[in-house]
Design a protein around this motif. Structure first.
Motif, short mmCIF file in Angstrom:
data_model
loop_
_atom_site.label_atom_id
_atom_site.label_comp_id
_atom_site.label_asym_id
_atom_site.label_seq_id
_atom_site.Cartn_x
_atom_site.Cartn_y
_atom_site.Cartn_z
N CYS A 107 -10.61 4.23 -2.91
CA CYS A 107 -9.76 3.14 -2.41
C CYS A 107 -8.98 3.51 -1.15
CB CYS A 107 -8.76 2.72 -3.48
SG CYS A 107 -9.51 2.07 -4.97
N THR A 108 -8.83 4.78 -0.88
CA THR A 108 -8.01 5.23 0.24
C THR A 108 -8.75 5.00 1.55
OG1 THR A 108 -6.90 6.86 -1.13
CG2 THR A 108 -6.81 7.22 1.23
N ARG A 109 -8.01 4.54 2.56
CA ARG A 109 -8.58 4.31 3.88
C ARG A 109 -7.65 4.92 4.92
NH1 ARG A 109 -5.81 0.02 2.10
NH2 ARG A 109 -4.58 -1.21 3.58
N LEU A 136 -10.90 11.80 2.40
CA LEU A 136 -9.95 10.91 1.73
C LEU A 136 -10.12 11.15 0.24
CD1 LEU A 136 -10.71 7.74 3.88
CD2 LEU A 136 -8.85 9.39 4.18
N GLN A 166 -12.37 8.64 -8.48
CA GLN A 166 -11.91 9.90 -7.91
C GLN A 166 -13.07 10.62 -7.24
OE1 GLN A 166 -8.58 10.93 -7.86
NE2 GLN A 166 -8.38 8.81 -8.49
N THR A 207 -2.89 7.72 5.78
CA THR A 207 -3.80 6.99 4.91
C THR A 207 -3.03 5.87 4.22
OG1 THR A 207 -3.37 8.45 3.01
CG2 THR A 207 -5.25 9.01 4.43
N ASP A 264 0.84 -1.20 0.00
CA ASP A 264 0.00 0.00 0.00
C ASP A 264 0.87 1.25 0.00
OD1 ASP A 264 -2.36 -1.43 0.06
OD2 ASP A 264 -2.58 -1.32 2.23
N CYS A 315 -8.91 3.75 -9.06
CA CYS A 315 -9.94 4.05 -8.07
C CYS A 315 -10.79 5.23 -8.53
CB CYS A 315 -9.29 4.41 -6.73
SG CYS A 315 -8.26 3.09 -6.09
N ASP A 330 -9.92 9.38 -2.64
CA ASP A 330 -10.56 8.52 -3.63
C ASP A 330 -11.23 7.35 -2.94
OD1 ASP A 330 -8.68 6.37 -3.30
OD2 ASP A 330 -7.31 7.41 -4.65
N ARG A 381 -3.38 3.39 0.55
CA ARG A 381 -4.05 3.24 -0.73
C ARG A 381 -3.36 2.12 -1.49
NH1 ARG A 381 -3.99 4.28 -5.97
NH2 ARG A 381 -5.76 5.28 -6.96
#
Length: 113
Positions: free
Chosen positions: A39-41, A35, A70, A60, A5, A68, A37, A62
């Motif tokens: 997919c980002t956590r 965040l 946007q 974060t 990631d 992902c 996009d 990703r």
């Protein structure tokens, strides 16, 4: 083999300081942000103390190489601030560039008026 990631930093829009209902009460930062996009956590949350400033970094994660959508994703996160052992006085907490003042007095840490 999966790629690792990618690490980044969460976008922070606002920080609100409050006391939780524990005994003794703890100073907690309620953080709102975004965040970048779909997919980002949220990743690791790290705290450091420098002079009279607690610096908090909300990271974060990703997936590398993944396409992902946007879209901006809002988040809200509570962070218990490590105020144990702080001397009496005025302090600042800075979370990903957003700062708020707080005070430590004989009763403990509390948001600045």
């Amino acid at each position: 083999m999966a790629e690792p990631d990618l690490a980044g930093v969460a976008g922070v829009e606002a920080v609100t300081l409050m006391l939780d209902k524990s005994t003794p009460p703890r100073l907690v930062a309620r953080v709102t942000g975004y965040l970048g996009d779909a997919c980002t956590r949220l990743g690791a949350i790290e705290q450091t103390l420098a002079d009279k400033t607690i610096k908090v970094n909300i990271g974060t994660l990703r997936p590398a190489g993944k396409m992902c959508a946007q879209v901006i994703k809002d988040f809200e996160q509570e962070v218990a601030l490590n105020t144990a052992g702080l001397a009496l006085g005025d302090y600042t907490v800075e979370i990903n560039g957003v700062s708020k003042a707080f005070k430590v007095d004989a009763g403990g840490a509390k948001p600045a008026p």
